[in-house]
Each structure stands twice: as structure tokens, then as C-alpha cells.
Design a protein around this motif. Structure first.
Motif, PDB file in Angstrom:
ATOM      1  N   ALA A  13     -45.368  96.741  -1.502  1.00  0.00           N
ATOM      2  CA  ALA A  13     -45.916  97.178  -0.219  1.00  0.00           C
ATOM      3  C   ALA A  13     -46.644  96.060   0.518  1.00  0.00           C
ATOM      4  N   THR A  14     -46.768  94.891  -0.111  1.00  0.00           N
ATOM      5  CA  THR A  14     -47.386  93.722   0.527  1.00  0.00           C
ATOM      6  C   THR A  14     -46.643  92.473   0.082  1.00  0.00           C
ATOM      7  N   VAL A  15     -46.883  91.373   0.755  1.00  0.00           N
ATOM      8  CA  VAL A  15     -46.180  90.129   0.457  1.00  0.00           C
ATOM      9  C   VAL A  15     -46.515  89.579  -0.930  1.00  0.00           C
ATOM     10  N   SER A  16     -47.612  89.989  -1.520  1.00  0.00           N
ATOM     11  CA  SER A  16     -47.983  89.463  -2.838  1.00  0.00           C
ATOM     12  C   SER A  16     -47.480  90.322  -4.004  1.00  0.00           C
ATOM     13  N   ASP A  17     -46.820  91.434  -3.734  1.00  0.00           N
ATOM     14  CA  ASP A  17     -46.381  92.337  -4.800  1.00  0.00           C
ATOM     15  C   ASP A  17     -45.133  91.831  -5.517  1.00  0.00           C
ATOM     16  N   THR A  18     -45.078  92.088  -6.833  1.00  0.00           N
ATOM     17  CA  THR A  18     -43.899  91.794  -7.642  1.00  0.00           C
ATOM     18  C   THR A  18     -43.671  92.927  -8.629  1.00  0.00           C
ATOM     19  N   VAL A  19     -42.449  93.038  -9.106  1.00  0.00           N
ATOM     20  CA  VAL A  19     -42.091  93.940 -10.197  1.00  0.00           C
ATOM     21  C   VAL A  19     -41.352  93.068 -11.206  1.00  0.00           C
ATOM     22  N   GLY A  41     -39.289  94.051   5.509  1.00  0.00           N
ATOM     23  CA  GLY A  41     -39.725  92.891   4.732  1.00  0.00           C
ATOM     24  C   GLY A  41     -38.549  92.217   4.068  1.00  0.00           C
ATOM     25  N   THR A  42     -38.847  91.166   3.324  1.00  0.00           N
ATOM     26  CA  THR A  42     -37.828  90.412   2.604  1.00  0.00           C
ATOM     27  C   THR A  42     -38.212  90.346   1.137  1.00  0.00           C
ATOM     28  N   ILE A  43     -37.246  90.685   0.286  1.00  0.00           N
ATOM     29  CA  ILE A  43     -37.439  90.701  -1.159  1.00  0.00           C
ATOM     30  C   ILE A  43     -36.424  89.740  -1.772  1.00  0.00           C
ATOM     31  N   VAL A  44     -36.818  89.033  -2.828  1.00  0.00           N
ATOM     32  CA  VAL A  44     -35.887  88.186  -3.567  1.00  0.00           C
ATOM     33  C   VAL A  44     -35.984  88.514  -5.050  1.00  0.00           C
ATOM     34  N   LEU A  45     -34.886  88.307  -5.756  1.00  0.00           N
ATOM     35  CA  LEU A  45     -34.923  88.379  -7.206  1.00  0.00           C
ATOM     36  C   LEU A  45     -35.124  86.961  -7.714  1.00  0.00           C
ATOM     37  N   GLN A  46     -36.054  86.803  -8.648  1.00  0.00           N
ATOM     38  CA  GLN A  46     -36.357  85.503  -9.221  1.00  0.00           C
ATOM     39  C   GLN A  46     -36.203  85.571 -10.731  1.00  0.00           C
ATOM     40  N   ALA A  47     -35.847  84.445 -11.339  1.00  0.00           N
ATOM     41  CA  ALA A  47     -35.706  84.366 -12.791  1.00  0.00           C
ATOM     42  C   ALA A  47     -36.460  83.147 -13.299  1.00  0.00           C
ATOM     43  N   THR A  48     -36.849  83.200 -14.577  1.00  0.00           N
ATOM     44  CA  THR A  48     -37.488  82.068 -15.228  1.00  0.00           C
ATOM     45  C   THR A  48     -36.850  81.841 -16.593  1.00  0.00           C
ATOM     46  N   ALA A  84     -31.996  83.835 -18.935  1.00  0.00           N
ATOM     47  CA  ALA A  84     -33.312  84.123 -18.350  1.00  0.00           C
ATOM     48  C   ALA A  84     -34.248  84.753 -19.375  1.00  0.00           C
ATOM     49  N   LEU A  85     -35.507  84.367 -19.315  1.00  0.00           N
ATOM     50  CA  LEU A  85     -36.539  84.958 -20.164  1.00  0.00           C
ATOM     51  C   LEU A  85     -37.135  86.196 -19.498  1.00  0.00           C
ATOM     52  N   ASN A  86     -37.462  86.085 -18.220  1.00  0.00           N
ATOM     53  CA  ASN A  86     -37.980  87.194 -17.414  1.00  0.00           C
ATOM     54  C   ASN A  86     -37.311  87.160 -16.057  1.00  0.00           C
ATOM     55  N   VAL A  87     -37.238  88.310 -15.423  1.00  0.00           N
ATOM     56  CA  VAL A  87     -36.804  88.394 -14.032  1.00  0.00           C
ATOM     57  C   VAL A  87     -37.834  89.212 -13.276  1.00  0.00           C
ATOM     58  N   ARG A  88     -37.953  88.943 -11.989  1.00  0.00           N
ATOM     59  CA  ARG A  88     -38.876  89.728 -11.173  1.00  0.00           C
ATOM     60  C   ARG A  88     -38.340  89.840  -9.762  1.00  0.00           C
ATOM     61  N   VAL A  89     -38.743  90.912  -9.111  1.00  0.00           N
ATOM     62  CA  VAL A  89     -38.486  91.103  -7.696  1.00  0.00           C
ATOM     63  C   VAL A  89     -39.797  90.785  -6.997  1.00  0.00           C
ATOM     64  N   ALA A  90     -39.736  89.943  -5.982  1.00  0.00           N
ATOM     65  CA  ALA A  90     -40.944  89.510  -5.276  1.00  0.00           C
ATOM     66  C   ALA A  90     -40.736  89.609  -3.774  1.00  0.00           C
TER      67      ALA A  90
END
Length: 108
Positions: A13-19, A41-48, A84-90
Motif C-alpha cells: 500500500a506504500t512505496v516501501s512495502d514488500t512481500v 503503482g509499480t511493483i517488481v519481483l526481485q530475487a537474491t 534464488a535464495l529468496n524472492v520478494r515483490v516490492a
């Protein structure tokens, strides 16, 4: 469910939120992302790979097979994530509304 690994859900719900989802699939894996809700808004999937440094990954919008480097509308998306070790939506930009996110890891 065949190919199911693990899942999580949350809201943005804000630019700083992640799942974030601990991925636990180091072979031929993928992540499914379902986004619902009304938002601007704009959401991206990120991996580490190292558990610290996240980078955006390219995906596919399932309904029309279009590229999905960013998510700006509700839908279902698929991302290949070998190693990938973790993934998140940001959220990388946000104006209004709430997006409900469901992340599921899948076997390739």
C-alpha cells in the motif's frame, strides 16, 4: 498440488512495502505471483542469490504472455528463478490503493 513448494501473501500500500518468500528451490524453479486489488503503482519481483542483495527479474504475464519486468495491474505472473535464495515483490512507485500479493514457488 504437483510442483508446489511454499507460498506467502501480503499487501502493498506504500512505496516501501514488500512481500518476501523464502524460495527453497535451487534447481529448475519458478515463482508465481498473483496480484489483486485496485491500485495505482509499480511493483517488481526481485530475487537474491546471497540473501542480501536483491535485483529485479524479468517475467511473463500469464494471461497474454507479455513481458512483465514491472507489474502495474492485477493479474498472474511467472518468473524463472534458478538458484534464488529468496524472492520478494516490492513497490518501486506508489500513488494509491492496495495490492494483495500471493507468492508461490513452483518447480520448473
Amino acid at each position: 498440488m504437483s510442483g508446489f513448494r511454499n507460498s506467502t501473501s501480503g499487501t502493498i500500500a506504500t512505496v516501501s512495502d514488500t512481500v518476501t518468500l523464502p524460495y527453497r528451490n535451487f534447481n529448475n524453479g519458478a515463482a508465481g505471483v498473483q496480484v489483486t486489488g485496485t491500485f495505482s503503482g509499480t511493483i517488481v519481483l526481485q530475487a537474491t542469490l546471497d540473501g542480501t542483495n536483491y535485483v529485479a527479474v524479468q517475467g511473463l504475464k500469464v494471461s497474454d504472455a507479455s513481458d512483465a519486468a514491472t507489474i502495474t495491474a492485477a493479474g498472474i505472473y511467472r518468473y524463472e528463478l534458478v538458484g534464488a535464495l529468496n524472492v520478494r515483490v516490492a513497490a518501486t512507485a506508489w500513488t494509491s490503493g492496495t495490492a494483495t500479493i500471493t507468492l508461490v514457488s513452483l518447480e520448473g
